[in-house]
Scaffold this motif. Structure first.
Motif, PDB file in Angstrom:
ATOM      1  N   UNK A  13      27.049  60.235  52.099  1.00 24.82           N
ATOM      2  CA  UNK A  13      25.656  59.892  52.971  1.00 24.82           C
ATOM      3  C   UNK A  13      25.892  58.073  52.327  1.00 24.82           C
ATOM      4  N   UNK A  14      24.781  57.871  53.535  1.00 21.57           N
ATOM      5  CA  UNK A  14      24.953  56.210  52.994  1.00 21.57           C
ATOM      6  C   UNK A  14      23.360  55.977  51.776  1.00 21.57           C
ATOM      7  N   UNK A  15      23.215  56.871  51.938  1.00 19.33           N
ATOM      8  CA  UNK A  15      21.451  57.426  50.855  1.00 19.33           C
ATOM      9  C   UNK A  15      22.157  56.939  49.162  1.00 19.33           C
ATOM     10  N   UNK A  16      23.927  57.449  49.038  1.00  9.96           N
ATOM     11  CA  UNK A  16      24.025  57.176  48.301  1.00  9.96           C
ATOM     12  C   UNK A  16      25.079  55.614  47.979  1.00  9.96           C
ATOM     13  N   UNK A  93      42.422  55.079  46.729  1.00  5.52           N
ATOM     14  CA  UNK A  93      41.515  55.268  46.614  1.00  5.52           C
ATOM     15  C   UNK A  93      41.773  55.410  44.188  1.00  5.52           C
ATOM     16  N   UNK A  94      42.702  54.990  43.523  1.00  6.80           N
ATOM     17  CA  UNK A  94      43.390  55.050  42.715  1.00  6.80           C
ATOM     18  C   UNK A  94      42.997  53.876  42.473  1.00  6.80           C
ATOM     19  N   UNK A  95      42.998  52.919  43.242  1.00  2.45           N
ATOM     20  CA  UNK A  95      43.465  51.483  42.730  1.00  2.45           C
ATOM     21  C   UNK A  95      42.053  51.105  42.968  1.00  2.45           C
ATOM     22  N   UNK A  96      40.956  51.606  43.784  1.00  2.00           N
ATOM     23  CA  UNK A  96      39.309  50.798  44.053  1.00  2.00           C
ATOM     24  C   UNK A  96      39.270  50.678  44.896  1.00  2.00           C
ATOM     25  N   UNK A  97      40.511  50.812  46.262  1.00  2.00           N
ATOM     26  CA  UNK A  97      39.796  48.668  47.266  1.00  2.00           C
ATOM     27  C   UNK A  97      39.768  50.243  48.528  1.00  2.00           C
ATOM     28  N   UNK A  98      39.718  51.447  48.100  1.00  2.00           N
ATOM     29  CA  UNK A  98      39.758  52.271  49.352  1.00  2.00           C
ATOM     30  C   UNK A  98      38.459  52.456  50.236  1.00  2.00           C
ATOM     31  N   UNK A  99      37.991  52.529  51.425  1.00  2.00           N
ATOM     32  CA  UNK A  99      36.613  52.580  52.105  1.00  2.00           C
ATOM     33  C   UNK A  99      36.618  51.032  51.909  1.00  2.00           C
ATOM     34  N   UNK A 100      37.325  50.105  51.989  1.00  2.00           N
ATOM     35  CA  UNK A 100      36.640  49.205  51.963  1.00  2.00           C
ATOM     36  C   UNK A 100      37.834  48.201  53.183  1.00  2.00           C
ATOM     37  N   UNK A 101      37.271  47.392  54.120  1.00  2.00           N
ATOM     38  CA  UNK A 101      38.425  46.595  54.943  1.00  2.00           C
ATOM     39  C   UNK A 101      39.400  45.790  54.683  1.00  2.00           C
ATOM     40  N   UNK A 105      37.363  43.102  53.583  1.00  2.00           N
ATOM     41  CA  UNK A 105      36.865  43.342  52.419  1.00  2.00           C
ATOM     42  C   UNK A 105      35.168  43.973  52.498  1.00  2.00           C
ATOM     43  N   UNK A 106      35.013  44.629  53.566  1.00  2.00           N
ATOM     44  CA  UNK A 106      33.510  44.523  54.087  1.00  2.00           C
ATOM     45  C   UNK A 106      33.537  45.916  54.011  1.00  2.00           C
ATOM     46  N   UNK A 107      32.503  46.979  53.364  1.00  2.00           N
ATOM     47  CA  UNK A 107      32.846  49.265  53.666  1.00  2.00           C
ATOM     48  C   UNK A 107      33.410  49.281  54.817  1.00  2.00           C
ATOM     49  N   UNK A 108      34.203  50.144  54.686  1.00  2.00           N
ATOM     50  CA  UNK A 108      33.926  50.420  56.413  1.00  2.00           C
ATOM     51  C   UNK A 108      33.332  51.962  56.545  1.00  2.00           C
ATOM     52  N   UNK A 118      42.433  57.626  56.921  1.00  2.00           N
ATOM     53  CA  UNK A 118      43.257  56.195  56.899  1.00  2.00           C
ATOM     54  C   UNK A 118      42.981  55.150  57.244  1.00  2.00           C
ATOM     55  N   UNK A 119      41.345  55.450  57.104  1.00  2.00           N
ATOM     56  CA  UNK A 119      41.123  54.092  57.914  1.00  2.00           C
ATOM     57  C   UNK A 119      41.153  53.067  56.867  1.00  2.00           C
ATOM     58  N   UNK A 120      41.981  50.908  57.388  1.00  2.00           N
ATOM     59  CA  UNK A 120      42.401  50.421  56.453  1.00  2.00           C
ATOM     60  C   UNK A 120      41.112  49.476  57.338  1.00  2.00           C
ATOM     61  N   UNK A 121      41.074  49.234  58.749  1.00  2.00           N
ATOM     62  CA  UNK A 121      39.785  48.202  59.483  1.00  2.00           C
ATOM     63  C   UNK A 121      38.608  48.727  59.678  1.00  2.00           C
ATOM     64  N   UNK A 122      37.724  47.800  59.147  1.00  2.00           N
ATOM     65  CA  UNK A 122      35.910  48.393  59.836  1.00  2.00           C
ATOM     66  C   UNK A 122      36.629  48.596  61.215  1.00  2.00           C
ATOM     67  N   UNK A 123      35.526  49.713  62.225  1.00  3.38           N
ATOM     68  CA  UNK A 123      35.498  49.650  63.457  1.00  3.38           C
ATOM     69  C   UNK A 123      35.854  47.887  64.048  1.00  3.38           C
ATOM     70  N   UNK A 124      34.540  47.239  63.081  1.00  2.00           N
ATOM     71  CA  UNK A 124      34.801  45.431  64.547  1.00  2.00           C
ATOM     72  C   UNK A 124      36.094  45.210  64.522  1.00  2.00           C
ATOM     73  N   UNK A 125      36.798  44.892  63.122  1.00  2.00           N
ATOM     74  CA  UNK A 125      38.566  44.513  63.195  1.00  2.00           C
ATOM     75  C   UNK A 125      39.327  45.204  63.987  1.00  2.00           C
ATOM     76  N   UNK A 126      39.215  46.603  63.846  1.00  2.00           N
ATOM     77  CA  UNK A 126      40.569  47.002  64.516  1.00  2.00           C
ATOM     78  C   UNK A 126      40.335  47.032  65.776  1.00  2.00           C
ATOM     79  N   UNK A 127      37.979  47.128  66.373  1.00  2.00           N
ATOM     80  CA  UNK A 127      38.904  46.639  67.840  1.00  2.00           C
ATOM     81  C   UNK A 127      39.298  45.049  68.077  1.00  2.00           C
TER      82      UNK A 127
END
Length: 139
Positions: A13-16, A93-101, A105-108, A118-127
């Motif tokens: 969740x966004x709360x954590x 995930x292992x190197x700590x870069x998972x979840x970031x565009x 560099x922003x969070x996905x 498996x997304x590597x880009x945020x929605x805005x960057x993907x669009x």
């Protein structure tokens, strides 16, 4: 990382805090399950293709069988490429870069990662990427 306890119904969740240990473990398990499902399907396909009787006396039956086989093999090739993307996500995930565009560099968003782990880009960057692709493809 495998000693982290996650309840069966847990959803990030966004709360954590973003990409805390629980979230990373959640996505790691999700990716591994997805990969195992793909590998299981591939084994079943291989067994089916090996057990099929190739001796079709009717030309139409043979053509139909060849078409089915080609479609199945194309699907397996796409899944092979998907496994490579899953492995790359597990490495992130292992190197700590998972979840970031990768671009900004922003969070996905967690919703995007839930839908496409498996997304590597945020929605805005993907669009943006898809718009640029369309522009250059039309030339």
């Amino acid at each position: 990382m495998t000693d982290i306890v996650i309840d069966e119904g847990y959803r990030p969740t966004e709360d954590e805090p973003f990409m805390n240990e629980r979230q990373r473990e959640y996505f790691r398990r999700k990716l591994i399950r997805w990969k195992n499902d793909i590998l299981k399907e591939a084994q079943e396909t291989l067994a089916t293709l090996q057990s099929e009787n190739e001796n079709h006396p009717d030309l139409a039956d043979r053509a139909s069988s060849e078409t089915d086989r080609a479609i199945e093999l194309r699907a397996r090739d796409r899944q092979r490429k998907l496994i490579a993307k899953i492995d790359a996500a597990l490495a992130r995930i292992e190197d700590g870069s998972y979840g970031y565009c990768e671009e900004t560099g922003d969070p996905i968003s967690l919703k995007r990662l839930e839908a496409r782990p498996i997304a590597t880009l945020s929605l805005e960057a993907q669009e943006r990427h898809e718009r640029n692709e369309r522009v250059y493809r039309d030339d």
